[in-house]
Design a protein around this motif. Structure first.
Motif, PDB file in Angstrom:
ATOM      1  N   SER A  35       0.853  -1.184   0.000  1.00 33.33           N
ATOM      2  CA  SER A  35       0.000   0.000   0.000  1.00 33.33           C
ATOM      3  C   SER A  35       0.894   1.242   0.000  1.00 33.33           C
ATOM      4  O   SER A  35       1.832   1.343   0.803  1.00 33.33           O
ATOM      5  N   GLY A  36       0.645   2.143  -0.926  1.00 32.19           N
ATOM      6  CA  GLY A  36       1.455   3.355  -1.022  1.00 32.19           C
ATOM      7  C   GLY A  36       2.687   3.224  -1.893  1.00 32.19           C
ATOM      8  O   GLY A  36       3.458   4.178  -2.036  1.00 32.19           O
ATOM      9  N   SER A  37       2.875   2.066  -2.509  1.00 32.15           N
ATOM     10  CA  SER A  37       4.077   1.878  -3.337  1.00 32.15           C
ATOM     11  C   SER A  37       3.966   2.642  -4.663  1.00 32.15           C
ATOM     12  O   SER A  37       4.988   2.960  -5.288  1.00 32.15           O
ATOM     13  N   GLY A  38       2.725   2.895  -5.109  1.00 34.96           N
ATOM     14  CA  GLY A  38       2.545   3.625  -6.371  1.00 34.96           C
ATOM     15  C   GLY A  38       1.707   2.890  -7.405  1.00 34.96           C
ATOM     16  O   GLY A  38       1.612   3.325  -8.554  1.00 34.96           O
ATOM     17  N   LYS A  39       1.095   1.791  -6.992  1.00 29.48           N
ATOM     18  CA  LYS A  39       0.310   0.976  -7.947  1.00 29.48           C
ATOM     19  C   LYS A  39      -0.801   1.793  -8.618  1.00 29.48           C
ATOM     20  O   LYS A  39      -0.897   1.819  -9.847  1.00 29.48           O
ATOM     21  N   SER A  40      -1.648   2.439  -7.814  1.00 29.34           N
ATOM     22  CA  SER A  40      -2.808   3.144  -8.385  1.00 29.34           C
ATOM     23  C   SER A  40      -2.364   4.329  -9.236  1.00 29.34           C
ATOM     24  O   SER A  40      -2.899   4.552 -10.331  1.00 29.34           O
ATOM     25  N   THR A  41      -1.390   5.070  -8.755  1.00 26.56           N
ATOM     26  CA  THR A  41      -0.892   6.241  -9.487  1.00 26.56           C
ATOM     27  C   THR A  41      -0.366   5.811 -10.854  1.00 26.56           C
ATOM     28  O   THR A  41      -0.702   6.416 -11.890  1.00 26.56           O
ATOM     29  N   LEU A  42       0.436   4.754 -10.873  1.00 28.15           N
ATOM     30  CA  LEU A  42       1.020   4.301 -12.143  1.00 28.15           C
ATOM     31  C   LEU A  42      -0.014   3.593 -13.016  1.00 28.15           C
ATOM     32  O   LEU A  42       0.029   3.725 -14.246  1.00 28.15           O
ATOM     33  N   GLN A 178      13.301   5.030  -6.163  1.00 30.91           N
ATOM     34  CA  GLN A 178      14.467   5.574  -6.879  1.00 30.91           C
ATOM     35  C   GLN A 178      14.046   6.459  -8.039  1.00 30.91           C
ATOM     36  O   GLN A 178      14.597   7.536  -8.251  1.00 30.91           O
ATOM     37  N   ASP A 179      13.076   5.957  -8.821  1.00 28.01           N
ATOM     38  CA  ASP A 179      12.651   6.667 -10.036  1.00 28.01           C
ATOM     39  C   ASP A 179      11.421   7.517  -9.740  1.00 28.01           C
ATOM     40  O   ASP A 179      10.503   7.065  -9.040  1.00 28.01           O
ATOM     41  N   ASN A 180      11.373   8.704 -10.300  1.00 29.78           N
ATOM     42  CA  ASN A 180      10.175   9.521 -10.114  1.00 29.78           C
ATOM     43  C   ASN A 180       9.042   8.983 -10.998  1.00 29.78           C
ATOM     44  O   ASN A 180       9.220   8.032 -11.772  1.00 29.78           O
ATOM     45  N   VAL A 183       9.655   8.864 -14.941  1.00 30.09           N
ATOM     46  CA  VAL A 183      10.599   7.799 -15.336  1.00 30.09           C
ATOM     47  C   VAL A 183       9.925   6.430 -15.178  1.00 30.09           C
ATOM     48  O   VAL A 183      10.040   5.551 -16.048  1.00 30.09           O
ATOM     49  N   SER A 184       9.209   6.253 -14.094  1.00 29.88           N
ATOM     50  CA  SER A 184       8.521   4.975 -13.837  1.00 29.88           C
ATOM     51  C   SER A 184       7.517   4.679 -14.944  1.00 29.88           C
ATOM     52  O   SER A 184       7.454   3.559 -15.473  1.00 29.88           O
ATOM     53  N   LEU A 185       6.740   5.698 -15.301  1.00 29.14           N
ATOM     54  CA  LEU A 185       5.710   5.504 -16.324  1.00 29.14           C
ATOM     55  C   LEU A 185       6.350   5.188 -17.678  1.00 29.14           C
ATOM     56  O   LEU A 185       5.875   4.312 -18.411  1.00 29.14           O
TER      57      LEU A 185
HETATM   58  N1  LIG Z   1       7.712   6.816  -9.103  1.00 28.52           N
HETATM   59  C1  LIG Z   1       6.498   6.916  -8.542  1.00 28.52           C
HETATM   60  N2  LIG Z   1       5.432   6.322  -9.105  1.00 28.52           N
HETATM   61  C2  LIG Z   1       4.210   6.406  -8.537  1.00 28.52           C
HETATM   62  N3  LIG Z   1       3.937   7.072  -7.383  1.00 28.52           N
HETATM   63  C3  LIG Z   1       4.974   7.680  -6.775  1.00 28.52           C
HETATM   64  C4  LIG Z   1       6.291   7.637  -7.310  1.00 28.52           C
HETATM   65  N4  LIG Z   1       7.121   8.310  -6.489  1.00 28.52           N
HETATM   66  C5  LIG Z   1       6.360   8.787  -5.489  1.00 28.52           C
HETATM   67  N5  LIG Z   1       5.064   8.418  -5.652  1.00 28.52           N
HETATM   68  C6  LIG Z   1       3.968   8.773  -4.727  1.00 28.52           C
HETATM   69  O1  LIG Z   1       3.638   7.604  -3.985  1.00 28.52           O
HETATM   70  C7  LIG Z   1       2.256   7.594  -3.689  1.00 28.52           C
HETATM   71  C8  LIG Z   1       1.670   6.281  -4.190  1.00 28.52           C
HETATM   72  O2  LIG Z   1       0.313   6.191  -3.833  1.00 28.52           O
HETATM   73  P1  LIG Z   1      -0.665   5.203  -4.557  1.00 28.52           P
HETATM   74  O3  LIG Z   1      -0.513   5.279  -6.037  1.00 28.52           O
HETATM   75  O4  LIG Z   1      -2.033   5.424  -3.992  1.00 28.52           O
HETATM   76  O5  LIG Z   1      -0.092   3.769  -4.077  1.00 28.52           O
HETATM   77  P2  LIG Z   1      -0.824   2.363  -3.985  1.00 28.52           P
HETATM   78  O6  LIG Z   1      -1.908   2.332  -5.025  1.00 28.52           O
HETATM   79  O7  LIG Z   1       0.257   1.359  -4.249  1.00 28.52           O
HETATM   80  O8  LIG Z   1      -1.379   2.275  -2.605  1.00 28.52           O
HETATM   81  C9  LIG Z   1       1.630   8.809  -4.351  1.00 28.52           C
HETATM   82  O9  LIG Z   1       1.519   9.831  -3.394  1.00 28.52           O
HETATM   83  C10 LIG Z   1       2.676   9.187  -5.410  1.00 28.52           C
HETATM   84  O10 LIG Z   1       2.686  10.561  -5.704  1.00 28.52           O
END
Ligand SMILES: Nc1ncnc2c1ncn2[C@@H]1O[C@H](COP(=O)(O)OP(=O)(O)O)[C@@H](O)[C@H]1O
Ligand SMILES: Nc1ncnc2c1ncn2[C@@H]1O[C@H](COP(=O)(O)OS(=O)(=O)O)[C@@H](OP(=O)(O)O)[C@H]1O
Length: 202
Positions: A35-42, A178-180, A183-185
């Motif tokens: 949780s919070g790793s970035g799954k939903s955002t990416l 490591q990657d913003n 870069v990740s996307l």
């Molecule tokens: N490289 C990255 N890719 C995606 N999110 C990132 C990255 N670096 C930092 N973040 C931040 O990490 C958080 C990830 O939250 P979220 O996408 O909700 O995670 P999850 O769905 O895994 O719980 C966001 O606040 C986002 O801005």
């Protein structure tokens, strides 16, 4: 298979005919991570970027699924397994419609991921480990869940009092510590676009 059930495998239009219509190859992209790793955002960013490039996509996110078809499930091992089973079955339906399907669920154990892979089929399953250590996710604490879990207000929290087994052989690993985001996307797009690009036969 359940007794007295007779699926109509031979009467349905083939997946290939739907992929030809959509001019894409279907794939399930299964995003794994704390949780919070970035799954939903990416997952959202990837869906938008693929849509812009002319692909039909569907996003299946753990929190959203848990508000609907999985709304009777909690976070015990048994419930997480059922959560993944139903989510993978839903992904399989989109796959059979030729859709590029992006699933973002914690999927914390190798047993759970193997279940998803077996339902979806190995050749259709593309596992992406969205890697950020517990401490980084706790620092981000996007939803305030880490604070609650560390205060004992949430039980069975992944990485704390419920297991998270790191994927050993993901198809792709994205290190969001490591990657913003950009870069990740880009790494995701570079890996996925060739796999969903339609190549006409003959
Ligand atoms: N490289 C990255 N890719 C995606 N999110 C990132 C990255 N670096 C930092 N973040 C931040 O990490 C958080 C990830 O939250 P979220 O996408 O909700 O995670 P999850 O769905 O895994 O719980 C966001 O606040 C986002 O801005
Ligand atoms: N105990 C506990 N542990 C982990 N996560 C929790 C918990 N309680 C609620 N949440 C919220 O549920 C989201 C994870 O659901 P998933 O369906 O992806 O989990 S799982 O794959 O079945 O393990 C998760 O969403 P993400 O932060 O997007 O991962 C949280 O918002």
């Amino acid at each position: 298979m359940a007794e007295n059930i007779h699926p109509i495998f031979d009467q349905t239009l083939s997946r290939t005919s739907k992929e030809e219509l959509l001019r894409q190859r279907a794939l399930v992209i299964w995003m794994v991570g704390l949780s919070g790793s970035g799954k939903s955002t990416l997952a959202k960013g990837l869906e938008f970027a693929l849509h812009q490039r002319g692909h039909l996509t569907q996003l299946l996110d753990g929190d959203n699924l848990r508000s609907g078809i999985n709304n009777n499930l909690g976070f015990s091992e048994t419930d997480r397994m059922e959560n993944i089973r139903r989510s993978a079955e839903a992904a399989k339906l989109f796959l059979s419609a030729g859709v590029v399907t992006i699933c973002s669920l914690i999927s914390p154990t190798s047993e759970i991921r193997n279940l998803a892979k077996s339902i979806i089929g190995e050749s259709n399953y593309y596992e992406v480990y969205i890697n950020a250590p517990f401490e980084v996710c706790a620092q981000r604490d996007v939803k305030g869940l880490y604070k609650k879990a560390l205060n004992g207000e949430i039980k069975n929290f992944t990485g704390l009092d419920a297991p998270f087994e790191e994927p050993q052989n993901p198809h792709l690993e994205i290190r969001t510590y490591q990657d913003n985001y950009e870069v990740s996307l880009q790494k995701l797009l570079d890996a996925i676009l060739p796999r969903i690009t339609f190549a006409a036969l003959g």
